[in-house]
Motif scaffolding. Structure first.
Motif, short mmCIF file in Angstrom:
data_model
loop_
_atom_site.label_atom_id
_atom_site.label_comp_id
_atom_site.label_asym_id
_atom_site.label_seq_id
_atom_site.Cartn_x
_atom_site.Cartn_y
_atom_site.Cartn_z
N PRO A 6 0.74 -1.19 -0.07
CA PRO A 6 -0.03 -0.01 0.04
C PRO A 6 1.04 1.14 -0.17
O PRO A 6 2.07 1.27 0.43
CB PRO A 6 -0.69 -0.10 1.31
CG PRO A 6 -0.67 -1.42 1.66
CD PRO A 6 0.45 -2.10 1.13
N SER A 7 0.34 2.35 -0.43
CA SER A 7 1.03 3.54 -0.67
C SER A 7 1.27 4.35 0.81
O SER A 7 0.51 4.07 1.72
CB SER A 7 0.34 4.62 -1.33
OG SER A 7 1.05 5.66 -1.34
N GLN A 8 2.72 4.83 0.84
CA GLN A 8 2.95 5.55 2.10
C GLN A 8 2.57 6.97 1.88
O GLN A 8 2.88 7.83 2.90
CB GLN A 8 4.40 5.19 2.37
CG GLN A 8 4.94 3.75 2.34
CD GLN A 8 4.45 3.03 3.40
OE1 GLN A 8 4.35 3.53 4.68
NE2 GLN A 8 3.85 1.66 3.12
N LEU A 9 1.92 7.47 0.72
CA LEU A 9 1.69 8.79 0.66
C LEU A 9 0.65 9.43 1.42
O LEU A 9 -0.16 8.43 1.79
CB LEU A 9 1.49 9.19 -0.85
CG LEU A 9 2.63 9.10 -1.80
CD1 LEU A 9 1.89 9.35 -3.25
CD2 LEU A 9 3.59 10.18 -1.55
N PHE A 14 -2.38 4.60 -5.92
CA PHE A 14 -0.88 4.89 -5.65
C PHE A 14 -0.30 3.54 -4.93
O PHE A 14 -1.29 2.91 -4.11
CB PHE A 14 -0.56 6.00 -4.77
CG PHE A 14 -1.02 7.20 -5.41
CD1 PHE A 14 0.26 8.02 -6.05
CD2 PHE A 14 -2.02 8.08 -5.22
CE1 PHE A 14 -0.07 9.29 -6.83
CE2 PHE A 14 -2.45 9.11 -5.70
CZ PHE A 14 -1.47 9.69 -6.62
N ARG A 15 0.77 3.13 -5.24
CA ARG A 15 1.43 1.79 -4.53
C ARG A 15 2.85 2.23 -4.16
O ARG A 15 3.37 3.01 -4.75
CB ARG A 15 1.21 0.69 -5.50
CG ARG A 15 -0.03 0.08 -5.54
CD ARG A 15 -0.97 -0.36 -4.41
NE ARG A 15 -2.06 -0.92 -4.76
CZ ARG A 15 -3.25 -0.30 -4.70
NH1 ARG A 15 -3.27 0.89 -4.36
NH2 ARG A 15 -4.43 -0.89 -4.85
N SER A 16 3.33 1.45 -3.23
CA SER A 16 4.82 1.50 -3.05
C SER A 16 5.41 0.07 -3.13
O SER A 16 4.94 -0.81 -3.51
CB SER A 16 5.04 1.93 -1.60
OG SER A 16 4.70 1.04 -0.61
N VAL A 24 -1.85 3.00 -12.02
CA VAL A 24 -1.01 2.96 -10.89
C VAL A 24 0.33 3.64 -10.93
O VAL A 24 0.80 3.51 -12.18
CB VAL A 24 -0.66 1.32 -10.46
CG1 VAL A 24 -0.18 1.15 -9.32
CG2 VAL A 24 -2.13 0.55 -10.63
N MET A 25 0.40 4.47 -10.07
CA MET A 25 1.61 5.14 -9.81
C MET A 25 2.53 4.91 -8.83
O MET A 25 1.58 4.71 -7.63
CB MET A 25 1.63 6.91 -9.97
CG MET A 25 2.79 7.46 -9.90
SD MET A 25 2.32 9.41 -10.39
CE MET A 25 2.82 9.35 -11.97
#
Lengths: 391, 401
Positions: A163-166, A203-205, A220-221
């Motif tokens: 999952p994204s950390q943004l 968003f993904r990490s 997806v970015m």
């Protein structure tokens, strides 16, 4: 007085006993006709029209087998033990050999067909497959693309990303800009009529700087991409919007579906045409042409991105700088992040429309050699606000 | 007492040549390219006619008289179904694709039988046609090993499945097919081995059944085919083949080990992604080459021994017997040499390979015929569509070979 007679052996289909016959070939508008006269005292006369006879093919200009067989259908077969005299009589009666026979007996005809074949292959590659793919893609329902996209996303989420950390606020900020871009995209004429899927940004990490479009409108970015744009001077959010415009291009042109269809068309066509030479040649050429179509998709998406950015009154230079920066950075090439799919990591130079397609073929690590070459040239063209070969 | 009939010896001869067939073949390839593959049924008929018309049995060539129209329809029907299947698979329509697949599997015996009917009925010698007279019931009964194989693997999976750990997301690093407990490894391996052996026995039985049916239900001019080999003969040939394969594998393994020890030192210098890609490529190509090279002599050996087994033990009723003097070693060497040359020429040696292998096999056969070659009586042969023939060809069951 008719044409000269030839001696032959006739097997009448009722027994395997040979009957001596005399045969004549008469010219006629449709091609030579064949007449038989039994010489074994039973006084049988038979006449065959051109179309009723299976004329044996001539296999080579120089050599003939010791005997040739003429197929008389229900009337059996005719064995001719003097093929040279038979050929001479055929020529005299005005037989026109079919194309295949002319090719194998005359080198000039063979070479002429060779040239035609080369042109046909080039045309098939240049126009045939893309046209066929466009027609077939029209038939693919959006529902199916969306199902495929959901499936691919689940697979990616499970295996390659976290999952994204943004911060949510940052995500919302970027999404707002993206929505404006998407709204602008909706004002453009769609490449496929009635194909306007809902565009969605996620968003993904856990992967290097990358962005990819899934079929059905999901883009997806990675966090790394966002961080990279913040770090690199002169890029910023505008650069990210440029990358996303490129991805929207992949969605609008339905590149994933097209690639699947193109690969299918290529494999079927080349497999049939060249399969008898070797599967190496047929699958090798299918692979290479498939890669070149993928390159064409990238160019098409670049063109679309430039156009969309202009329409949205945004500059394209930041996007180009971001591409160059990622390309320069050795860390983003190769396999620096464990767990990343082999084809997604090197595709860092922006996007891979075929992300779900690549995931179904793990181990295609040579992708990046071919799908995203010449990043510098690409970036330059994008910077100049034009892209080569836009048409 | 009936008068003693003279027994005459007749050779079978192939009068074609690799160079000549190359021309025929390259014409087929070019026309196939121009027509995007639609020439395929025409190319197949021309190939068959080339080989048949150069195969002389007792001074008369064979004829291939399969109707072109039927072959085109068979090809189009099969291609249509195949495309439908591919589309179903590629677009993820699992129900449709598995329905097509299982339908196809159920149809396999019918496809084989129909292909054989078409091929035998398309063969004529001295005006008399061959026929394949097995009923569909006989064909399906002879196909029991196909269904036995399916049953064996279904049973194996039902038994093995509860022993396997499910690929839980938590244990992502562990290989997906690891048994739950280490003590279960051996039962699983043993069960797999048993299933493999049973499958091999079924495959041999299927080959035996089909070849037997093909010969025993072949007719020419009212004369029935005769078949002597028994299942045990086939098993012996297969055992020798497996032994041969293991020997080749061992030899190639030793050669590779020696080779990599020599080359291994030079490898370390190429690094980075290029080195990784190269390594993957080299290993991949190596594995494929090893598999092909190790199995090639064994496959050629099996082919030669089967050919001898069949052609030394078949005939037509009481009037004809066949003998072959095909030499196993020479044939294996021919196949290996042809395969290497085909590989080196990217496939362009294939026509030469096909022609020389066909010549070696056909030219080795002698027929002993009692009562002369004039005694066959022509009979009405049932016509057969060419769909099965097209399918059999696509599955690798070649018309010539």
């Amino acid at each position: 007085m008719g044409p000269a007679s030839l001696q032959a052996r006739w097997f009448d289909g009722r027994s395997s006993r040979a009957r001596p016959v005399a045969l004549q070939l008469w010219p006629s508008p449709g091609g030579p006709e064949l007449r038989l006269q039994a010489l074994d005292g039973r006084c049988e006369h038979l006449a065959f029209r051109h179309g009723d006879v299976g004329w044996p093919e001539r296999w080579s200009a120089g050599r003939a087998p010791p005997s040739v067989m003429v197929d008389l259908g229900r009337a059996g077969s005719l064995q001719i033990d003097d093929p040279a005299a038979w050929q001479a009589a055929l020529a005299l009666a005005g037989r026109k050999p079919p194309l295949a026979e002319r090719m194998q007996t005359r080198l000039t005809v063979l070479l002429a067909v060779l040239v035609v074949a080369a042109v046909a292959v080039a045309a098939f590659y240049r126009w045939g497959t893309p046209w066929a793919a466009a027609q077939l893609t029209r038939l693919v329902p959006m529902r199916w693309e969306q199902a495929l996209g959901t499936q691919a996303l689940a697979q990616i989420d499970e295996n390659y990303v976290k999952p994204s950390q943004l911060a949510p606020a940052r995500q919302a900020e970027l999404r707002q800009q993206f929505d404006r871009l998407a709204a602008e995209a909706r004002r453009q004429p769609p490449p496929y009529r009635h194909y306007q899927p809902e565009l969605k940004l996620l968003f993904r990490s856990g992967m290097p700087a990358n962005a990819f479009a899934l079929p059905g409108g999901t883009i997806v970015m990675t966090d790394a991409m966002v961080a990279r744009a913040a770090r690199e001077p002169g890029t910023g959010d505008t650069a990210l919007m440029g990358v996303l415009a490129h991805e929207i291009g992949h969605v609008e042109y339905r590149h994933t579906t097209r690639l699947l269809v193109e690969q299918g068309v290529l494999q079927a066509g080349l497999g049939l045409a060249l399969g008898d030479v070797s599967s190496l040649i047929s699958s090798g050429s299918a692979l290479l042409t498939g890669l070149s179509y993928q390159r064409r998709h990238e160019t098409q998406s670049d063109c679309y991105a430039v156009q969309l950015m202009h329409a949205a009154h945004l500059p394209t230079a930041p996007m180009a700088d971001l591409l160059l920066a990622i390309d320069r950075d050795p860390r983003s090439k190769g396999t620096d992040s464990p767990g990343a799919p082999a084809s997604a990591a090197p595709a860092a130079s922006s996007a891979s429309a075929a992300a779900p397609a690549s995931l179904t073929h793990p181990g295609r690590s040579v992708d990046w050699l071919n799908t995203h070459p010449d990043t510098a040239g690409r970036a330059q063209r994008i910077k100049a606000g034009e892209a080569l070969d836009c048409g | 007492m009936a008068p003693r009939q003279k027994i005459e010896r007749h050779t079978v001869e192939f009068t074609g040549s690799g160079g000549e067939y190359f021309r025929v073949w390259i014409v087929n390839v070019l026309l196939n390219v121009v027509t995007l593959g639609l020439y395929t049924p025409f190319a197949r008929r021309r190939k068959a006619q080339y080989f048949y018309s150069h195969t002389f049995v007792a001074d008369s060539p064979l004829e291939f008289i399969g109707k072109q129209r039927k072959m085109v329809f068979g090809f189009l029907a099969f291609a249509g179904l195949y495309v439908a299947y591919e589309i179903a698979v590629r677009t993820g329509q699992d129900t449709a694709s598995s329905l097509l697949f299982f339908g196809f599997a159920l149809l396999l015996p019918w496809l084989w039988g129909s292909a054989m009917r078409f091929r035998l009925a398309s063969t004529r010698w001295r005006g008399v046609r061959l026929a394949f007279t097995a009923s569909w019931k006989e064909v399906y009964l002879a196909s029991w090993p196909v269904f036995a194989i399916a049953a064996v693997w279904t049973a194996a999976f039902i038994l093995i499945d509860p022993m396997m750990g499910s690929a839980a997301p938590a244990a992502k690093d562990a290989p997906a097919f690891a048994p739950k407990a280490p003590e279960l490894i051996w039962p699983v391996v043993a069960m797999g081995a048993v299933a493999l052996v049973l499958t091999l026995l079924c495959v041999i039985r299927l080959e035996y059944n089909y070849r037997r049916l093909l010969v025993a239900r072949a007719r020419i001019g009212g004369q029935a085919g005769r078949w002597k080999p028994v299942y045990g003969d086939f098993v012996r040939v297969w055992l020798a083949t497996v032994g041969m394969f293991l020997l080749c594998l061992l030899a190639i393994g030793l050669a590779l080990a020696a080779g990599s020890a020599l080359v291994g030192r030079g490898w370390g210098r190429i690094e980075g992604p290029i080195g990784a890609v190269l390594a993957v490529l080299v290993v991949g190509i190596g594995v494929v080459l090893t598999a092909v090279l190790a199995s090639l002599p064994a496959r050629a050996y099996r082919e030669a021994r089967m050919f001898q087994l069949v052609w030394n033990n078949v005939g037509f009723s009481h009037i004809a017997r066949s003998k072959t003097d095909l030499r196993t070693g020479a044939y294996v060497w021919l196949r290996v040499r042809n395969a290497l040359l085909t590989l080196l020429t990217l496939g362009f040696y294939r026509p030469f390979a096909v022609a020389t292998e066909y010549a070696a096999k056909v030219g080795s056969v002698t027929l002993w015929i009692k009562g002369g070659t004039d005694q066959l009586a022509g009979q009405l042969v049932e016509q057969q569509g060419a769909f099965g023939d097209a399918a059999a060809d696509a599955l690798g069951l070649d018309l010539i070979g």
